[in-house]
Design an enzyme around this catalytic site. Sequence first.
Site, PDB file in Angstrom:
ATOM      1  N   HIS B 166      45.238  48.900  42.988  1.00 50.75           N
ATOM      2  CA  HIS B 166      43.950  48.303  42.609  1.00 50.75           C
ATOM      3  C   HIS B 166      43.511  47.220  43.583  1.00 50.75           C
ATOM      4  O   HIS B 166      42.349  46.884  43.645  1.00 50.75           O
ATOM      5  CB  HIS B 166      44.037  47.741  41.198  1.00 50.75           C
ATOM      6  N   LYS B 527      28.171  40.990  33.795  1.00 53.72           N
ATOM      7  CA  LYS B 527      29.011  42.158  33.530  1.00 53.72           C
ATOM      8  C   LYS B 527      29.191  42.289  32.026  1.00 53.72           C
ATOM      9  O   LYS B 527      30.100  41.703  31.458  1.00 53.72           O
ATOM     10  CB  LYS B 527      30.373  42.010  34.211  1.00 53.72           C
ATOM     11  N   ASP B 531      34.492  46.447  30.623  1.00 55.34           N
ATOM     12  CA  ASP B 531      34.894  46.870  31.962  1.00 55.34           C
ATOM     13  C   ASP B 531      35.163  45.656  32.851  1.00 55.34           C
ATOM     14  O   ASP B 531      34.364  44.748  32.930  1.00 55.34           O
ATOM     15  CB  ASP B 531      33.762  47.734  32.540  1.00 55.34           C
ATOM     16  N   HIS B 533      36.065  45.843  36.218  1.00 53.15           N
ATOM     17  CA  HIS B 533      35.952  46.095  37.658  1.00 53.15           C
ATOM     18  C   HIS B 533      34.799  45.257  38.196  1.00 53.15           C
ATOM     19  O   HIS B 533      33.644  45.645  38.089  1.00 53.15           O
ATOM     20  CB  HIS B 533      35.719  47.574  37.937  1.00 53.15           C
TER      21      HIS B 533
END
Lengths: 323, 647
Positions: B166, B527, B531, B533
């Site tokens: 990642h 965001k 999630d 990311h």
Amino acid sequence: MAEPPVERLVSGVLEADGEAIAEALATVEDTRGDTLPRQRELLGRLEAETPREHSIVGLTGPPGAGKSTLAGALIRLWLERGAGVGMVAVDPSSRHSGGALLGDRARLRFAAEDRVFVRSMAARDQLGGLAPATRGAAAVLRAAYPWTIVETVGVGQSEVDVATLADSVVLVLQPGSGDTLQFMKAGILEIPDVLVVHKWDLGAVAERTRADLESMLALQSVSGKLDWSPPVVGASAETGHAVAQVADAVEAHRQHLEIGDALGERRARGRVAWAMERFEQRYGALGLERVGGREAAERSVREAAGTALDAFSSLATRAGLES
Amino acid sequence: MPDRPWIIRTYAGHSTAEASNRLYRENLAKGQTGLSIAFDLPTQTGYDADDPLALGEVGKVGVPIGSITDMDALLEAIPLDQMNTSMTINATACWMLALYIAVAERRGVSRASLKGTTQNDIIKEYLSRGTYIFPPAGSLKLVTDMIEFTVDEVPNWNPVNISSYHLQEVGATPVQEIAFALANAIAILDGVNVPEERFPAVFGRISFFCNAGIRFVEELCKLRAFTGLWDRLGRERYGVDDPKMRRFRYGVQVNSLGLTEAQPENNIARIIIEALGVTLSKDARCRSLQLPAWNEAMGLPRPWDQQLSLRMQQILAYETDLLEYADIFDGSPVIERKVAEISDAAWQEVERILEQGGAVEAVESGYMKRRLVESNARRIAAIESGEQIVVGVNRFQETEESPLTEGGGSRVLTVDDSAERTQLERLRAHRASRNAAEVDAALHGLRDALSNGANAMPPSIRCAEAGVTTGEWAATAREVLGEYRAPTGIEAPLRLAGHDSDFESVRRRIAEVSDRLGRRLKLLVGKPGLDGHSSGAEQIAIFARDAGFEVVYEGIRLTPDEIVLSAQQEGVHLIGLSILSGSHLTLVPQILERVNVPVVVGGIIPEEDAADLRAKGVAAVYTPRDYDVQRIVREMVEVAARAHGVG
């Protein structure tokens, strides 16, 4: 979009209505020349209606001392004590591009129903750690909430500037960072009304920092300059340790200002600083020359009626710079 | 004698436990040799399907596992004593392993016979993936609890799969990938508390999960360097004498970051080349491999897309002569030099992190995150300038229409909303079926263990057996261990060489628009949802700031309410939302309807959904196809200017 009448904004702000506050802040932040009359009207009416006991607290200190986290803890505490809180978070970043990253909110999370309003601002190139609109924004929030926190970053000038805006100044220090020595050298320790040694959970190093500060402050009070002995509180917002003591110390200082007319004098000095800051930002040294120098200008501001912006306006008119 | 093939897996799971179980059985029938379970975000972040934060996220990026009932259905008819199961689970890893053990034992399969891996790497969650829950101390305690528990009770289990994968996905260089992963391993191993004679076994159970990018020769060298450094760490720092225990064991998912939405069939070539990087060198060959699907940049792959990736592996393992040779790079001076160069640089970076106090400190101070954000900004700038060639994106863009994506549809799998409803019903039925007193007692036991520092595994297994839900397990742990917000990595100024001159014209435009508005253009980057990311949001925030926006960014996992409130209080002119989990159709309208400033959205968003969002009033939609961040920022200025009447 049509601008809502000032009347409606004023009543909305006084009721701490989020939309009205947002609109009022947009008004005081507006740098276009033709918005001055609207700004004067808004701030004049708000000032007339703001309860005297509503107070502005300056929260300042070097980067990394944990000011935002402490601000968050103070806000939660005042909410628990039944008081709504406004906050202006001034970010020190000043960049060639004019851009800025405002990240303080990340440490201040509240629910929509909480009586909290947080506005971030970039300080840009202004000296002293305030953004051009900080004073106006703080005045709007003070009309809405019993407590307004103004957070600034810096070592040096920002303490001096925030002291002309706040009723009480809290200086937040990180243990063992060597800042204390720097503050002593700069004579900054005369400014704060409450000192916080933050990250108290660091233990021995934090205790040593507090001891250093206390002995330096003792020297100052021997010289007889202080009628208020600034308390030094060891606190940690992370663990919640002594946050209540910080709030208590601020409230005690606020009570102290009721002796004589200390509060009135302090706010009067703030009004002069605001008017002068606005004047110098707009007209610079040349403007000062046209009104007969700084002292004459300050005298004229003190004598002028109304808010800081009214005083600024009359000074500008006198100088033949604005009608 | 030929080498044994690696374990062949496909990362999979979606909708419901039943649907995922069907998919697993089909994949196994096609010759897949292990399972790799993808969990949905509520499961990964410890919320039940009926939690407000789970709205729109149930069954989207993986399978929802809310209790032993779901885990049982997920593993229906799968022989657990033979299967090798990998679970991509981190903050709630302890809980998922407890459920897995409980299901096995209910079927009479002993825990000692279970084989598999829990990812359980919390440090990289803070740095890139974002599904952390607890602060570092509490999180690491859970990790070491699992290590100490499995080394005796589930000896064939890999309790921790340290994931440099990642880190590369958010821009890490090969040196950073190795260094950060090793620093991470040190932080974990230093905290393990077992009798001295058991330590080599603990060391031997630590496995890794690596990435493999398109520069496949360098990647091969990276893995050889990794192998050597891990051996050295075991010998020098931990005194592990048995070389078998110092073997660097790793699994791979090849790079998704470099897969393109433009000319997506080109990704087939990329995936195969990347697989070569981790299989060619026998001494540094992966133990298990999963390949992404060619159309991953467009949405969730369909079973056919996954089958194609599976066949690529099978061709490599069974058709070619790859497995017949010893290491074909032994004695190559070119490879040796490159390996030494990477090893030296990586070791220096490990030492730099250790000097700062180790990986946990370097997470909390924001050091590692800053370095990653910086590397990623450099990577994006190199692609924008054309210095780094991406075929079909910044070179050779001319193309025939692809028969694979013909007809306008993006041809991906969509998870329909009935999955969320099904899961809610299952959860209600499960709650009604259990014994409340047993649940309370089990949770009480968990709370006690967490409070007094006892191992969390045994009480978690008891919770699993009693029918505790994922939300209940995590809520109890949250109460005791607390909740954490990691540094965003973009607080500190970042200077990129060459970046300023390109930006002059957009800067002038922002200054002009700001003057006409009477105040500096202000952008909220948000965001919403679970999630984590965040690298897309971070890069937009940095570029927008460098272009002259005032940018408000609060990090991940915000509710629509929080975003609406921030937009109002900050008086922003524009909102940019980033969502990669596929829940954009649920989350975006909830914000859009309640703000009076324009909204732009970025994420993995199929074209039909993008059209739908635009029809609802979203000003612009950006997908991985839009690699030119400068252009995005330029367009955002105009969107804001138009909306505020100064366009």
